[in-house]
Write a protein that holds these residues in place. Sequence first.
Motif, PDB file in Angstrom:
ATOM      1  N   ALA A  21       0.640  -1.086   0.011  1.00 38.95           N
ATOM      2  CA  ALA A  21       0.198  -0.001   0.100  1.00 38.95           C
ATOM      3  C   ALA A  21       0.961   1.068  -0.009  1.00 38.95           C
ATOM      4  O   ALA A  21       1.153   1.898   0.999  1.00 38.95           O
ATOM      5  N   ALA A  22       1.241   1.568  -1.348  1.00 38.06           N
ATOM      6  CA  ALA A  22       2.147   2.667  -1.294  1.00 38.06           C
ATOM      7  C   ALA A  22       1.709   4.098  -1.502  1.00 38.06           C
ATOM      8  O   ALA A  22       0.530   4.357  -1.083  1.00 38.06           O
ATOM      9  N   ASN A  23       2.697   5.082  -1.876  1.00 41.49           N
ATOM     10  CA  ASN A  23       2.229   6.515  -2.027  1.00 41.49           C
ATOM     11  C   ASN A  23       2.380   6.522  -3.410  1.00 41.49           C
ATOM     12  O   ASN A  23       3.049   5.913  -4.156  1.00 41.49           O
ATOM     13  N   GLU A  24       1.856   7.975  -4.026  1.00 38.30           N
ATOM     14  CA  GLU A  24       2.316   8.159  -5.436  1.00 38.30           C
ATOM     15  C   GLU A  24       3.426   8.214  -6.036  1.00 38.30           C
ATOM     16  O   GLU A  24       3.823   7.912  -7.145  1.00 38.30           O
ATOM     17  N   SER A  25       4.628   8.441  -4.933  1.00 37.92           N
ATOM     18  CA  SER A  25       5.784   8.628  -5.515  1.00 37.92           C
ATOM     19  C   SER A  25       6.526   7.050  -5.545  1.00 37.92           C
ATOM     20  O   SER A  25       7.730   7.008  -6.371  1.00 37.92           O
ATOM     21  N   LEU A  26       6.004   6.204  -4.928  1.00 33.15           N
ATOM     22  CA  LEU A  26       6.577   5.031  -4.958  1.00 33.15           C
ATOM     23  C   LEU A  26       8.024   4.733  -4.122  1.00 33.15           C
ATOM     24  O   LEU A  26       8.796   3.928  -4.376  1.00 33.15           O
ATOM     25  N   LEU A  27       8.229   5.724  -3.539  1.00 28.21           N
ATOM     26  CA  LEU A  27       9.627   5.829  -3.009  1.00 28.21           C
ATOM     27  C   LEU A  27       9.588   5.584  -1.314  1.00 28.21           C
ATOM     28  O   LEU A  27      10.533   6.020  -0.549  1.00 28.21           O
ATOM     29  N   GLY A  28       8.569   5.116  -1.000  1.00 28.06           N
ATOM     30  CA  GLY A  28       8.563   4.594   0.349  1.00 28.06           C
ATOM     31  C   GLY A  28       7.694   5.595   1.312  1.00 28.06           C
ATOM     32  O   GLY A  28       7.596   6.639   0.972  1.00 28.06           O
ATOM     33  N   GLY A  29       7.510   4.963   2.655  1.00 31.90           N
ATOM     34  CA  GLY A  29       6.794   5.880   3.479  1.00 31.90           C
ATOM     35  C   GLY A  29       6.659   5.365   4.929  1.00 31.90           C
ATOM     36  O   GLY A  29       7.572   4.687   5.423  1.00 31.90           O
ATOM     37  N   GLY A  30       5.533   5.638   5.373  1.00 35.03           N
ATOM     38  CA  GLY A  30       5.462   4.925   6.806  1.00 35.03           C
ATOM     39  C   GLY A  30       4.617   3.407   6.365  1.00 35.03           C
ATOM     40  O   GLY A  30       4.563   3.041   5.661  1.00 35.03           O
ATOM     41  N   GLY A  31       3.978   3.148   7.729  1.00 35.44           N
ATOM     42  CA  GLY A  31       2.944   1.942   7.564  1.00 35.44           C
ATOM     43  C   GLY A  31       3.607   0.708   6.974  1.00 35.44           C
ATOM     44  O   GLY A  31       4.855   0.407   7.060  1.00 35.44           O
ATOM     45  N   VAL A  32       2.977   0.071   6.045  1.00 30.78           N
ATOM     46  CA  VAL A  32       3.264  -1.250   5.648  1.00 30.78           C
ATOM     47  C   VAL A  32       4.281  -1.140   4.528  1.00 30.78           C
ATOM     48  O   VAL A  32       5.292  -1.770   4.189  1.00 30.78           O
ATOM     49  N   ASP A  33       4.216   0.091   3.835  1.00 31.80           N
ATOM     50  CA  ASP A  33       4.996   0.728   2.858  1.00 31.80           C
ATOM     51  C   ASP A  33       6.664   0.573   3.317  1.00 31.80           C
ATOM     52  O   ASP A  33       7.771  -0.002   2.914  1.00 31.80           O
ATOM     53  N   GLY A  34       6.743   1.437   4.568  1.00 29.48           N
ATOM     54  CA  GLY A  34       7.862   1.626   5.142  1.00 29.48           C
ATOM     55  C   GLY A  34       8.619   0.079   5.622  1.00 29.48           C
ATOM     56  O   GLY A  34       9.795  -0.012   5.438  1.00 29.48           O
ATOM     57  N   ALA A  35       7.730  -0.555   6.189  1.00 31.95           N
ATOM     58  CA  ALA A  35       7.994  -2.088   6.542  1.00 31.95           C
ATOM     59  C   ALA A  35       8.603  -2.784   5.315  1.00 31.95           C
ATOM     60  O   ALA A  35       9.840  -3.451   5.446  1.00 31.95           O
ATOM     61  N   ILE A  36       8.001  -2.779   4.372  1.00 31.87           N
ATOM     62  CA  ILE A  36       8.311  -3.327   3.196  1.00 31.87           C
ATOM     63  C   ILE A  36       9.706  -2.808   2.603  1.00 31.87           C
ATOM     64  O   ILE A  36      10.620  -3.764   2.404  1.00 31.87           O
ATOM     65  N   HIS A  37       9.776  -1.539   2.693  1.00 31.00           N
ATOM     66  CA  HIS A  37      11.095  -1.025   2.126  1.00 31.00           C
ATOM     67  C   HIS A  37      12.327  -1.345   3.074  1.00 31.00           C
ATOM     68  O   HIS A  37      13.288  -1.771   2.706  1.00 31.00           O
ATOM     69  N   ARG A  38      12.073  -1.559   4.460  1.00 33.21           N
ATOM     70  CA  ARG A  38      13.052  -1.893   5.490  1.00 33.21           C
ATOM     71  C   ARG A  38      13.420  -3.181   5.254  1.00 33.21           C
ATOM     72  O   ARG A  38      14.695  -3.338   5.285  1.00 33.21           O
ATOM     73  N   VAL A  39      12.604  -4.009   5.092  1.00 33.14           N
ATOM     74  CA  VAL A  39      13.096  -5.570   5.052  1.00 33.14           C
ATOM     75  C   VAL A  39      13.561  -5.691   3.447  1.00 33.14           C
ATOM     76  O   VAL A  39      14.516  -6.562   3.343  1.00 33.14           O
ATOM     77  N   ALA A  40      12.992  -5.401   2.658  1.00 39.36           N
ATOM     78  CA  ALA A  40      13.637  -5.533   1.227  1.00 39.36           C
ATOM     79  C   ALA A  40      15.042  -5.110   0.884  1.00 39.36           C
ATOM     80  O   ALA A  40      15.718  -5.387   0.146  1.00 39.36           O
ATOM     81  N   GLY A  41      15.433  -3.873   1.592  1.00 41.31           N
ATOM     82  CA  GLY A  41      16.739  -3.250   1.274  1.00 41.31           C
ATOM     83  C   GLY A  41      16.538  -2.084   0.334  1.00 41.31           C
ATOM     84  O   GLY A  41      15.754  -1.989  -0.409  1.00 41.31           O
ATOM     85  N   PRO A  42      17.779  -1.283   0.175  1.00 42.84           N
ATOM     86  CA  PRO A  42      17.811  -0.409  -0.602  1.00 42.84           C
ATOM     87  C   PRO A  42      17.777  -0.550  -2.003  1.00 42.84           C
ATOM     88  O   PRO A  42      17.362   0.423  -3.105  1.00 42.84           O
ATOM     89  N   GLU A  43      17.788  -1.803  -2.719  1.00 47.62           N
ATOM     90  CA  GLU A  43      17.918  -2.059  -3.918  1.00 47.62           C
ATOM     91  C   GLU A  43      16.275  -1.808  -4.380  1.00 47.62           C
ATOM     92  O   GLU A  43      16.157  -1.539  -5.533  1.00 47.62           O
ATOM     93  N   LEU A  44      15.237  -2.031  -3.533  1.00 47.26           N
ATOM     94  CA  LEU A  44      13.948  -1.852  -3.920  1.00 47.26           C
ATOM     95  C   LEU A  44      13.604  -0.576  -4.277  1.00 47.26           C
ATOM     96  O   LEU A  44      13.150  -0.259  -5.236  1.00 47.26           O
ATOM     97  N   LEU A  45      14.030   0.446  -3.266  1.00 47.44           N
ATOM     98  CA  LEU A  45      14.015   2.024  -3.530  1.00 47.44           C
ATOM     99  C   LEU A  45      14.570   2.190  -5.091  1.00 47.44           C
ATOM    100  O   LEU A  45      14.151   3.127  -5.811  1.00 47.44           O
ATOM    101  N   GLN A  46      15.908   1.660  -5.284  1.00 46.06           N
ATOM    102  CA  GLN A  46      16.382   1.760  -6.732  1.00 46.06           C
ATOM    103  C   GLN A  46      15.489   1.595  -7.799  1.00 46.06           C
ATOM    104  O   GLN A  46      15.420   2.230  -8.698  1.00 46.06           O
ATOM    105  N   GLU A  47      14.985   0.331  -7.793  1.00 47.61           N
ATOM    106  CA  GLU A  47      14.263   0.103  -9.008  1.00 47.61           C
ATOM    107  C   GLU A  47      12.900   0.848  -8.901  1.00 47.61           C
ATOM    108  O   GLU A  47      12.491   1.117  -9.907  1.00 47.61           O
ATOM    109  N   CYS A  48      12.111   1.345  -7.777  1.00 48.05           N
ATOM    110  CA  CYS A  48      10.944   2.182  -7.608  1.00 48.05           C
ATOM    111  C   CYS A  48      11.510   3.399  -8.296  1.00 48.05           C
ATOM    112  O   CYS A  48      10.394   4.141  -8.786  1.00 48.05           O
ATOM    113  N   ARG A  49      12.608   3.963  -8.260  1.00 48.85           N
ATOM    114  CA  ARG A  49      12.929   5.187  -8.615  1.00 48.85           C
ATOM    115  C   ARG A  49      12.687   5.343 -10.304  1.00 48.85           C
ATOM    116  O   ARG A  49      12.518   6.248 -10.779  1.00 48.85           O
TER     117      ARG A  49
END
Length: 165
Positions: A21-49
């Motif tokens: 359950a992301a936000n429109e930037s897809l660059l992470g946030g709080g809630g479940v989005d934050g948890a997913i990015h924390r566990v997935a690691g920085p490569e997820l953010l790289q792909e989302c960019r």
Amino acid sequence: MKISIEKSDITQLEVDAIVNAANESLLGGGGVDGAIHRVAGPELLQECRKLNGCTTGEVKITKAYQLKAKHVIHTLGPIWKGGNYNEKQLLQNCYENCIRLAEKMKLESIAFPNISTGIYGFPKKEAAEIAIRTIQEEVKHLKSIHKIIFCVFDDENLSIYKKML
Ligand code: AR6
């Protein structure tokens, strides 16, 4: 076809896809989005960019990196503004688009969080009704997917889903 309710942290589920359950930037946030990015690691953010964000009700898929799941399907749920802004249809679109993309990718299992019911303020009961009704309708057309998990995180959603499913 197995449809189940699990009270757990979605980042710990071993399924072909977990929904974010992301936000429109897809660059992470709080809630479940934050948890997913924390566990997935920085490569997820790289792909989302590289994805150019997401509009409400739409979906984008990425790899899941350090998560136990294989893919993350990112969707943007509607922000609840009282119910007269097409919120219900937009939430339905999230569930439809997620499951249709997973099926198109020939995935076999998918787990959904309770999209929009945290920070975005969608009433939990109405959201659960939409989630369950939409998935039950979609199930009729599925060949590949045979396991669907409604991953609840709080006791209120757990009791709502238990009553409805
Ligand atoms: N596993 C499963 N469910 C969870 C987890 C978890 N680890 N953590 C929270 N939930 P929310 P939204 C549940 O707020 O309402 C973000 O900042 C939570 O209890 O995560 O769609 C995004 O970047 C609730 O039932 O998402 C957006 O800005 C559900 O997940 C915004 O929040 C959804 O709550 C999206 O808001």
